[in-house]
Design a protein around this motif. Structure first.
Motif, PDB file in Angstrom:
ATOM      1  N   UNK A 152       3.191  67.719  12.840  1.00 33.02           N
ATOM      2  CA  UNK A 152       4.584  68.865  12.964  1.00 33.02           C
ATOM      3  C   UNK A 152       3.263  69.627  14.158  1.00 33.02           C
ATOM      4  N   UNK A 153       2.193  69.896  13.879  1.00 35.07           N
ATOM      5  CA  UNK A 153       1.495  71.005  14.364  1.00 35.07           C
ATOM      6  C   UNK A 153       1.389  69.699  14.839  1.00 35.07           C
ATOM      7  N   UNK A 154       0.744  69.045  15.548  1.00 36.09           N
ATOM      8  CA  UNK A 154       0.576  68.058  16.944  1.00 36.09           C
ATOM      9  C   UNK A 154       1.353  68.006  17.909  1.00 36.09           C
ATOM     10  N   UNK A 155       2.499  68.188  17.371  1.00 41.71           N
ATOM     11  CA  UNK A 155       3.966  67.854  17.815  1.00 41.71           C
ATOM     12  C   UNK A 155       3.781  69.566  18.704  1.00 41.71           C
ATOM     13  N   UNK A 156       3.996  69.877  18.010  1.00 41.57           N
ATOM     14  CA  UNK A 156       3.726  71.527  18.277  1.00 41.57           C
ATOM     15  C   UNK A 156       3.050  72.073  19.697  1.00 41.57           C
ATOM     16  N   UNK A 157       1.884  72.050  19.248  1.00 39.78           N
ATOM     17  CA  UNK A 157       1.032  72.154  20.361  1.00 39.78           C
ATOM     18  C   UNK A 157       0.738  70.854  21.613  1.00 39.78           C
ATOM     19  N   UNK A 158       1.266  69.615  21.524  1.00 41.17           N
ATOM     20  CA  UNK A 158       2.024  69.064  22.776  1.00 41.17           C
ATOM     21  C   UNK A 158       3.517  69.631  23.557  1.00 41.17           C
ATOM     22  N   UNK A 159       4.224  70.157  23.094  1.00 39.07           N
ATOM     23  CA  UNK A 159       4.862  70.913  23.226  1.00 39.07           C
ATOM     24  C   UNK A 159       4.905  72.163  23.993  1.00 39.07           C
ATOM     25  N   UNK A 160       3.618  73.103  23.635  1.00 36.00           N
ATOM     26  CA  UNK A 160       2.940  74.532  24.204  1.00 36.00           C
ATOM     27  C   UNK A 160       2.353  73.593  25.535  1.00 36.00           C
ATOM     28  N   UNK A 161       1.647  72.151  25.551  1.00 34.00           N
ATOM     29  CA  UNK A 161       0.762  72.081  26.653  1.00 34.00           C
ATOM     30  C   UNK A 161       1.626  71.405  27.863  1.00 34.00           C
ATOM     31  N   UNK A 162       2.566  71.047  27.348  1.00 39.37           N
ATOM     32  CA  UNK A 162       3.363  70.913  28.779  1.00 39.37           C
ATOM     33  C   UNK A 162       3.729  71.910  29.975  1.00 39.37           C
ATOM     34  N   UNK A 163       3.385  73.098  29.256  1.00 44.80           N
ATOM     35  CA  UNK A 163       3.271  74.547  30.322  1.00 44.80           C
ATOM     36  C   UNK A 163       2.499  74.784  30.979  1.00 44.80           C
ATOM     37  N   UNK A 164       1.428  73.869  30.658  1.00 43.28           N
ATOM     38  CA  UNK A 164       0.384  74.761  31.353  1.00 43.28           C
ATOM     39  C   UNK A 164      -0.662  74.043  31.821  1.00 43.28           C
ATOM     40  N   UNK A 165      -1.191  73.853  32.303  1.00 37.91           N
ATOM     41  CA  UNK A 165      -2.851  73.212  33.460  1.00 37.91           C
ATOM     42  C   UNK A 165      -2.469  72.757  34.269  1.00 37.91           C
ATOM     43  N   UNK A 166      -3.430  71.304  33.883  1.00 39.78           N
ATOM     44  CA  UNK A 166      -2.674  69.899  34.755  1.00 39.78           C
ATOM     45  C   UNK A 166      -1.317  69.568  34.113  1.00 39.78           C
ATOM     46  N   UNK A 167      -0.992  69.147  33.031  1.00 36.73           N
ATOM     47  CA  UNK A 167      -0.315  68.877  32.325  1.00 36.73           C
ATOM     48  C   UNK A 167       1.500  69.634  32.604  1.00 36.73           C
ATOM     49  N   UNK A 168       1.325  70.923  33.162  1.00 38.10           N
ATOM     50  CA  UNK A 168       2.677  71.527  33.833  1.00 38.10           C
ATOM     51  C   UNK A 168       3.550  70.817  34.009  1.00 38.10           C
ATOM     52  N   UNK A 169       4.753  70.836  34.218  1.00 33.23           N
ATOM     53  CA  UNK A 169       5.687  69.519  33.596  1.00 33.23           C
ATOM     54  C   UNK A 169       6.592  70.479  34.967  1.00 33.23           C
ATOM     55  N   UNK A 170       6.202  71.602  35.468  1.00 30.62           N
ATOM     56  CA  UNK A 170       7.827  72.648  36.036  1.00 30.62           C
ATOM     57  C   UNK A 170       7.690  71.580  37.330  1.00 30.62           C
ATOM     58  N   UNK A 171       8.884  70.903  37.933  1.00 31.82           N
ATOM     59  CA  UNK A 171       8.721  70.590  39.499  1.00 31.82           C
ATOM     60  C   UNK A 171       8.992  69.175  39.418  1.00 31.82           C
ATOM     61  N   UNK A 172       7.866  68.155  38.625  1.00 31.75           N
ATOM     62  CA  UNK A 172       7.594  66.477  38.463  1.00 31.75           C
ATOM     63  C   UNK A 172       8.881  65.978  38.142  1.00 31.75           C
TER      64      UNK A 172
END
Length: 139
Positions: free
Chosen positions: A41-61
């Protein structure tokens, strides 16, 4: 202390020792069945948080890119629980932003017909990523 008092001290009885072993064994069994789910579950939270930053940013995709990013990150982090199953994901696109909800439960057999059930629900709104992984909605 006199020698007379030392000779009356016998230590722990067999019954007390067996009770202590039973309690310690029960706690060890419970922890061995629950801790891996909380680690995942900690990895799930970290993955969700990483979706908004850096090269993984999902805004507009596209939603497909969001699903692919989640799948890749769960594979890299070796998430073994139901969180890695796309059936437990809700991805809703609002304009250029997303609301991603991962709602799953983990059920592990403890003893015979006794199960431990853990329910996890995480919500990411890309408009306010600082509130990631808290679900304020009623279940």
């Amino acid at each position: 202390m006199s020698v007379k008092n030392l000779s009356r001290q016998a230590g722990m009885s067999l019954t007390t020792m067996l009770v202590m072993v039973f309690i310690f064994g029960s706690m060890l069994l419970f922890l061995s069945q629950t801790v891996p789910a909380f680690i995942d579950d900690r990895f799930v939270k970290a993955t969700l948080k990483s979706l908004t930053s850096g090269s993984m940013g999902i805004v507009g995709k596209s939603p497909r890119v969001v699903r692919d990013n989640l799948s890749k990150q769960f594979g890299l982090n070796n998430v073994r629980t139901a969180a890695s199953d796309p059936k437990n994901w809700e991805i809703e696109r609002i304009d250029e932003h997303y609301i991603v909800i991962i709602d799953y439960e983990v059920r592990n057999n403890l003893i015979s017909n006794i199960d431990v059930v853990m329910h996890f629900r995480h919500r990411l709104d890309t408009r306010s990523p600082e509130l990631c992984c808290t679900d304020r909605a009623k279940r």
